[in-house]
Design a protein around this motif. Structure first.
Motif, PDB file in Angstrom:
ATOM      1  N   ASP A  12       0.804  -1.220   0.000  1.00 52.06           N
ATOM      2  CA  ASP A  12       0.000   0.000   0.000  1.00 52.06           C
ATOM      3  C   ASP A  12       0.837   1.270   0.000  1.00 52.06           C
ATOM      4  O   ASP A  12       0.337   2.339  -0.321  1.00 52.06           O
ATOM      5  N   HIS A  13       2.096   1.163   0.415  1.00 56.75           N
ATOM      6  CA  HIS A  13       2.932   2.355   0.572  1.00 56.75           C
ATOM      7  C   HIS A  13       4.203   2.208  -0.254  1.00 56.75           C
ATOM      8  O   HIS A  13       5.066   1.398   0.059  1.00 56.75           O
ATOM      9  N   PRO A  15       7.855   3.246  -1.208  1.00 55.27           N
ATOM     10  CA  PRO A  15       8.934   4.063  -0.636  1.00 55.27           C
ATOM     11  C   PRO A  15       9.104   5.306  -1.499  1.00 55.27           C
ATOM     12  O   PRO A  15       9.071   5.227  -2.729  1.00 55.27           O
ATOM     13  N   ASP A  26      12.018   6.732   1.829  1.00 54.12           N
ATOM     14  CA  ASP A  26      11.369   6.501   3.120  1.00 54.12           C
ATOM     15  C   ASP A  26      10.449   5.290   3.090  1.00 54.12           C
ATOM     16  O   ASP A  26       9.627   5.126   2.185  1.00 54.12           O
ATOM     17  N   VAL A  28       7.488   3.372   5.398  1.00 54.14           N
ATOM     18  CA  VAL A  28       6.521   3.762   6.417  1.00 54.14           C
ATOM     19  C   VAL A  28       5.968   2.534   7.135  1.00 54.14           C
ATOM     20  O   VAL A  28       5.955   1.430   6.598  1.00 54.14           O
ATOM     21  N   ASP A  30       3.241   0.039   8.655  1.00 54.96           N
ATOM     22  CA  ASP A  30       1.934  -0.455   8.257  1.00 54.96           C
ATOM     23  C   ASP A  30       1.115  -0.850   9.484  1.00 54.96           C
ATOM     24  O   ASP A  30       0.055  -1.442   9.353  1.00 54.96           O
ATOM     25  N   THR A  45       6.098  -3.048   7.252  1.00 53.17           N
ATOM     26  CA  THR A  45       5.906  -1.919   6.340  1.00 53.17           C
ATOM     27  C   THR A  45       4.807  -2.202   5.315  1.00 53.17           C
ATOM     28  O   THR A  45       4.409  -1.300   4.588  1.00 53.17           O
ATOM     29  N   THR A  47       5.217  -3.737   2.700  1.00 56.73           N
ATOM     30  CA  THR A  47       5.883  -3.597   1.404  1.00 56.73           C
ATOM     31  C   THR A  47       6.770  -4.804   1.139  1.00 56.73           C
ATOM     32  O   THR A  47       7.533  -5.218   2.013  1.00 56.73           O
ATOM     33  N   ARG A 105       0.466   4.123  12.002  1.00 54.18           N
ATOM     34  CA  ARG A 105       0.424   3.625  10.625  1.00 54.18           C
ATOM     35  C   ARG A 105       0.648   4.801   9.675  1.00 54.18           C
ATOM     36  O   ARG A 105       0.036   5.852   9.817  1.00 54.18           O
ATOM     37  N   GLY A 106       1.590   4.647   8.738  1.00 52.01           N
ATOM     38  CA  GLY A 106       1.910   5.705   7.780  1.00 52.01           C
ATOM     39  C   GLY A 106       3.093   6.564   8.184  1.00 52.01           C
ATOM     40  O   GLY A 106       3.569   7.360   7.377  1.00 52.01           O
ATOM     41  N   ASP A 107       3.599   6.420   9.427  1.00 54.69           N
ATOM     42  CA  ASP A 107       4.784   7.171   9.859  1.00 54.69           C
ATOM     43  C   ASP A 107       6.030   6.675   9.126  1.00 54.69           C
ATOM     44  O   ASP A 107       6.214   5.462   8.945  1.00 54.69           O
ATOM     45  N   ARG A 108       6.891   7.601   8.758  1.00 56.11           N
ATOM     46  CA  ARG A 108       8.175   7.234   8.152  1.00 56.11           C
ATOM     47  C   ARG A 108       9.086   6.690   9.256  1.00 56.11           C
ATOM     48  O   ARG A 108       9.357   7.377  10.234  1.00 56.11           O
TER      49      ARG A 108
END
Length: 153
Positions: A12-13, A15, A26, A28, A30, A45, A47, A105-108
C-alpha cells in the motif's frame, strides 16, 4: 552518474524519496506500535520488493528520528537480498531512557537504499599479501585495546 534500476514492488505504501538526489527512500509503518524506554519492536511496512540480481537493498535509520527521538534500527543496516520476496520489516529500538515513542500507521520509520553489490569468490590461501595496516588495529581508528608491554616503549 546515477544508475537507475527498476524495483518491482507490492504494498500500500511506495517508498518515496523526499528530495531530489536522496540516497534513501522513506519506508513507512503499516501498523501502530508503542515503544517504551529501551524497548524494541519489529514493525511491518506492508511492502515487498523484487530486486534484480546484482542488487541488494539496505534498511537504515532515519537521522531525524535518531536525533530527535533516539529511535534507531537494531540490525542497521538490515539487508534485503535480491531473492527475498517477503514483507520488509524494521526492528526499531527506542534508546530514550525516559520517554515512550509512538509509531502510527503511515509514519516514516526507516530508509531503503538500493545498491549494486558484487558477489565475492572466496579463495583459500596459506597466507595473505601484506598491507600498510597489516594486522594492527580494530576498527577504522586502529583501536587495539590495552597496549602490550612492548607497545608501551
Amino acid at each position: 552518474m546515477p544508475h537507475d534500476v527498476d524495483v518491482l514492488i507490492m504494498g500500500d505504501h511506495l517508498p518515496l524519496y523526499a528530495h531530489p538526489g536522496d540516497a534513501g527512500a522513506d519506508l513507512v509503518a503499516d501498523e501502530a506500535v508503542v515503544l517504551g524506554p529501551g524497548e524494541r519492536a519489529t514493525v511491518g511496512t506492508g511492502t515487498a520488493i523484487a530486486l534484480p540480481e546484482g542488487f541488494a537493498a539496505f534498511v537504515v535509520p532515519r537521522s531525524g528520528l535518531a536525533a530527535r527521538d533516539g529511535i534507531t534500527i537494531v540490525n542497521a543496516p538490515g539487508t534485503v537480498d535480491a531473492g527475498y520476496r517477503g514483507e520488509i520489516k524494521v526492528t526499531l529500538l527506542n534508546t530514550d531512557r525516559d520517554h515512550e515513542f509512538r509509531v502510527e500507521r503511515g509514519d516514516r520509520i526507516a530508509q531503503l537504499i538500493v545498491w549494486p553489490v558484487s558477489r565475492a569468490h572466496f579463495v583459500p590461501v596459506d597466507s595473505l599479501p601484506g598491507s600498510h595496516r597489516g594486522e594492527r588495529g580494530f576498527g577504522s581508528t586502529g583501536y587495539r585495546g590495552v597496549p602490550t608491554e612492548g607497545e608501551l616503549e
